[in-house]
Design an enzyme around this catalytic site. Structure first.
Site, PDB file in Angstrom:
ATOM      1  N   ARG A 296       0.841  -1.193   0.000  1.00 53.62           N
ATOM      2  CA  ARG A 296       0.000   0.000   0.000  1.00 53.62           C
ATOM      3  C   ARG A 296       0.873   1.238   0.000  1.00 53.62           C
ATOM      4  NH1 ARG A 296       1.550   3.245   4.575  1.00 53.62           N
ATOM      5  NH2 ARG A 296       0.831   2.287   6.514  1.00 53.62           N
TER       6      ARG A 296
ATOM      7  N   GLU B 168      -7.428   6.997   7.429  1.00 51.65           N
ATOM      8  CA  GLU B 168      -6.378   7.764   8.121  1.00 51.65           C
ATOM      9  C   GLU B 168      -5.816   8.846   7.193  1.00 51.65           C
ATOM     10  OE1 GLU B 168      -3.484   5.509  10.315  1.00 51.65           O
ATOM     11  OE2 GLU B 168      -1.939   6.985   9.893  1.00 51.65           O
TER      12      GLU B 168
ATOM     13  N   ARG C  29      -5.528   5.715   0.448  1.00 53.04           N
ATOM     14  CA  ARG C  29      -4.623   4.573   0.565  1.00 53.04           C
ATOM     15  C   ARG C  29      -4.866   3.723  -0.671  1.00 53.04           C
ATOM     16  NH1 ARG C  29      -2.806   3.207   5.864  1.00 53.04           N
ATOM     17  NH2 ARG C  29      -2.117   5.163   6.850  1.00 53.04           N
TER      18      ARG C  29
ATOM     19  N   CYS D 119       0.110  10.691   9.550  1.00 52.17           N
ATOM     20  CA  CYS D 119       1.015  10.217  10.597  1.00 52.17           C
ATOM     21  C   CYS D 119       2.467  10.295  10.097  1.00 52.17           C
ATOM     22  CB  CYS D 119       0.686   8.776  10.971  1.00 52.17           C
ATOM     23  SG  CYS D 119       1.780   8.111  12.238  1.00 52.17           S
TER      24      CYS D 119
ATOM     25  N   THR E  46       4.865   8.441  10.657  1.00 51.27           N
ATOM     26  CA  THR E  46       5.465   7.127  10.375  1.00 51.27           C
ATOM     27  C   THR E  46       5.271   6.724   8.920  1.00 51.27           C
ATOM     28  OG1 THR E  46       3.432   5.920  10.919  1.00 51.27           O
ATOM     29  CG2 THR E  46       5.023   6.302  12.720  1.00 51.27           C
TER      30      THR E  46
ATOM     31  N   ARG F 253       3.976   0.527   2.559  1.00 53.73           N
ATOM     32  CA  ARG F 253       4.064  -0.598   3.483  1.00 53.73           C
ATOM     33  C   ARG F 253       3.800  -1.858   2.675  1.00 53.73           C
ATOM     34  NH1 ARG F 253       2.084  -3.978   7.673  1.00 53.73           N
ATOM     35  NH2 ARG F 253      -0.142  -3.804   7.287  1.00 53.73           N
TER      36      ARG F 253
ATOM     37  N   ARG G 141       3.202  -7.368  12.709  1.00 58.15           N
ATOM     38  CA  ARG G 141       1.878  -6.994  13.213  1.00 58.15           C
ATOM     39  C   ARG G 141       1.007  -8.259  13.304  1.00 58.15           C
ATOM     40  NH1 ARG G 141       0.248  -1.217  10.110  1.00 58.15           N
ATOM     41  NH2 ARG G 141       2.252  -0.189  10.491  1.00 58.15           N
TER      42      ARG G 141
ATOM     43  N   GLU H 226      -2.303  -3.459  12.345  1.00 60.39           N
ATOM     44  CA  GLU H 226      -1.857  -2.712  13.511  1.00 60.39           C
ATOM     45  C   GLU H 226      -2.785  -2.898  14.717  1.00 60.39           C
ATOM     46  OE1 GLU H 226      -2.143   1.543  12.955  1.00 60.39           O
ATOM     47  OE2 GLU H 226      -0.170   1.728  13.829  1.00 60.39           O
TER      48      GLU H 226
HETATM   49  P1  ADP Z   1      -2.122  -0.325   6.703  1.00 61.74           P
HETATM   50  O1  ADP Z   1      -1.876   0.915   7.472  1.00 61.74           O
HETATM   51  O2  ADP Z   1      -0.991  -0.723   5.869  1.00 61.74           O
HETATM   52  O3  ADP Z   1      -3.436  -0.365   5.981  1.00 61.74           O
HETATM   53  P2  ADP Z   1      -3.088  -2.052   8.819  1.00 61.74           P
HETATM   54  O4  ADP Z   1      -2.150  -2.614   9.819  1.00 61.74           O
HETATM   55  O5  ADP Z   1      -4.169  -1.130   9.256  1.00 61.74           O
HETATM   56  O6  ADP Z   1      -2.138  -1.472   7.744  1.00 61.74           O
HETATM   57  O7  ADP Z   1      -3.776  -3.283   7.986  1.00 61.74           O
HETATM   58  C1  ADP Z   1      -4.853  -3.012   7.147  1.00 61.74           C
HETATM   59  C2  ADP Z   1      -5.475  -4.307   6.698  1.00 61.74           C
HETATM   60  O8  ADP Z   1      -4.589  -4.924   5.738  1.00 61.74           O
HETATM   61  C3  ADP Z   1      -5.656  -5.326   7.821  1.00 61.74           C
HETATM   62  O9  ADP Z   1      -6.916  -5.953   7.654  1.00 61.74           O
HETATM   63  C4  ADP Z   1      -4.586  -6.346   7.556  1.00 61.74           C
HETATM   64  O10 ADP Z   1      -4.986  -7.626   7.945  1.00 61.74           O
HETATM   65  C5  ADP Z   1      -4.486  -6.296   6.046  1.00 61.74           C
HETATM   66  N1  ADP Z   1      -3.222  -6.811   5.528  1.00 61.74           N
HETATM   67  C6  ADP Z   1      -1.989  -6.327   5.753  1.00 61.74           C
HETATM   68  N2  ADP Z   1      -1.077  -7.071   5.101  1.00 61.74           N
HETATM   69  C7  ADP Z   1      -1.763  -8.052   4.434  1.00 61.74           C
HETATM   70  C8  ADP Z   1      -1.400  -9.139   3.587  1.00 61.74           C
HETATM   71  N3  ADP Z   1      -0.117  -9.371   3.243  1.00 61.74           N
HETATM   72  N4  ADP Z   1      -2.380  -9.942   3.105  1.00 61.74           N
HETATM   73  C9  ADP Z   1      -3.673  -9.703   3.420  1.00 61.74           C
HETATM   74  N5  ADP Z   1      -4.098  -8.692   4.211  1.00 61.74           N
HETATM   75  C10 ADP Z   1      -3.142  -7.885   4.715  1.00 61.74           C
HETATM   76  N1  DAR Z   2      -1.233   4.269  17.169  1.00 61.06           N
HETATM   77  C1  DAR Z   2      -0.549   5.547  16.978  1.00 61.06           C
HETATM   78  C2  DAR Z   2      -0.039   5.668  15.512  1.00 61.06           C
HETATM   79  C3  DAR Z   2       1.139   4.797  15.195  1.00 61.06           C
HETATM   80  C4  DAR Z   2       1.427   4.648  13.724  1.00 61.06           C
HETATM   81  N2  DAR Z   2       0.302   3.951  13.022  1.00 61.06           N
HETATM   82  C5  DAR Z   2      -0.496   4.576  12.171  1.00 61.06           C
HETATM   83  N3  DAR Z   2      -0.245   5.765  11.736  1.00 61.06           N
HETATM   84  N4  DAR Z   2      -1.570   3.911  11.725  1.00 61.06           N
HETATM   85  C6  DAR Z   2       0.618   5.595  17.974  1.00 61.06           C
HETATM   86  O1  DAR Z   2       1.127   6.681  18.210  1.00 61.06           O
HETATM   87  O2  DAR Z   2       0.954   4.548  18.480  1.00 61.06           O
END
Ligand code: ADP
Ligand code: DAR
Length: 369
Positions: A139, A238, A242, A284, A286, A293, A322, A327
């Protein structure tokens, strides 16, 4: 370009209101009484606080907008969000050390490299026998130029951004062709199914809620996806956008190629917020820079027996572990989401190559145990 007559960015920068400064002082005093290991706690010293507490961006954001989530959630890892693109400059005394620590030494004088997607065909073949990797996802995040970020957005901003993005997304063709689905028109069952299938964003993140990133919900929020659900886009979660490429298995090259095609077509239709020093700007810190990512859903049963050790080994390859739902989630059935941690100070190609090489090393390690 947002409509200046309505947009909060018609406000001038400069001094925060006395009432905001008073609230900041009282909240900061209470915050210091709570234990915290966040980067906010580490870098918001009294000196930095006094230097920044009276400042305001041209969008009207104050230091309170930046730190409110971290002060309400002392268990934050980071604790700050930029409420608009100018916040990274106006509140640099707080953002710069946080960026330097999270992005492994990206200093205030460093300049993020120009975007470079490189040649996706050189990516390593991850898990050719399909023994470990269930799915692969990459993403990136984008913010529309001249719009504020979540906490400073008006209801109109949400609809304007949704309109611009949904039109651009629905103009994608070929394999990328798909449809935009506004969250407010989606029934509960469909929403939950898409979340459970890892396609749609989760709701109720307290860090985002306390950052005032969920105002006017679900207005202007939604998801786009193509027929095969291998290209998806989130609108106004967020970040403004995305863009997600994902598929079953470990074909990193295919997932990467699809993302490049999609983002290059989107960039021909929408102007995104890009800073010559920080790269693509995001809510954010990060996610700044490449905003990439790249992750796999992977099972490494021997390595995962000792999770802290697994995370430490992953960290040596600049990888982050994760839970299955991303997350702030736990692993389900031994499935972990392992991705690149670094997004700044390297190109898109380098970030994804770093993830690919790291995953290959983790699989080698698993097979050696
Ligand atoms: P991001 O900020 O990259 O969107 P999140 O940690 O919020 O990350 O994850 C968003 C969604 O993407 C979650 O439902 C997670 O399970 C899914 N996800 C992340 N990596 C994979 C993957 N390799 N295959 C399938 N789903 C994934
Ligand atoms: N949970 C917040 C954000 C951390 C980074 N993750 C994001 N941006 N989705 C923290 O300060 O832990």
């Amino acid at each position: 370009m947002c409509d200046k007559s309505k947009c909060s960015c018609k406000k001038k920068g400069g001094q925060a209101a006395a009432s905001v400064v008073q609230l900041l002082e009282s909240e900061f005093t209470k915050y210091l009484e709570k234990p915290s290991n966040s980067l906010l706690r580490k870098y918001l010293t009294r000196d930095v606080f006094d230097k920044l507490k009276t400042r305001k961006t041209r969008f009207g954001s104050s230091l309170l907008d930046v730190i409110q989530s971290g002060m309400k959630n002392p268990d934050s890892n980071i604790g700050v969000y930029a409420c608009d693109p100018e916040a990274y400059t106006i509140f640099a005394a707080l953002f710069d050390p946080i960026i330097e620590e999270y992005h492994e030494g990206f200093k205030p004088m460093d300049i993020h490299p120009p975007a470079n997607w490189g040649d996706p065909s050189v990516m390593p073949k991850l898990d050719p026998e399909n023994k470990y990797i269930i799915s692969t996802r990459i993403r990136c995040a984008r913010s529309l130029e001249n719009y504020p970020f979540n906490p400073t957005m008006t209801n109109e901003h949400y609809f304007e951004i949704q309109d611009k993005l949904s039109r651009a997304l629905e103009s994608l063709d070929g394999e990328l062709k798909g449809k935009y689905y506004p969250l407010k028109d989606m029934d509960k069952e469909t929403k939950q199914r898409l979340i459970d299938e890892h396609f749609l964003f989760k709701e109720g993140d307290r860090f985002l809620q306390d950052a005032h990133a969920c105002e006017f919900w679900p207005n202007g929020r939604g998801i786009f996806y193509n027929d095969k659900k291998t290209l998806l886009a989130w609108c106004n979660e967020e970040d403004h956008l995305r863009l997600i490429s994902m598929q079953m298995g470990g074909d990193l090259t295919a997932v990467y190629t699809r993302l490049i095609n999609a983002i290059c077509k989107m960039e021909r239709q929408v102007k995104f917020s890009h800073d010559k020093r920080l790269g693509y700007l995001t809510f954010c810190p990060t996610n700044l820079g490449t905003t990439i990512r790249a992750s796999v859903h992977i099972k490494l049963p021997k390595l995962a027996v000792d999770l802290p050790e697994f995370e430490k080994i992953a960290g040596t390859y600049n990888l982050q572990v994760r839970g299955t739902r991303g997350e702030h989630s736990e692993s389900e059935g031994g499935v972990y989401d392992v991705s690149n941690k670094r997004r700044m100070g390297l190109t898109e190609h380098e970030a994804i190559l770093e993830m690919g090489k790291g995953i290959a090393e983790l699989i080698k390690k698993e097979e050696s145990l």
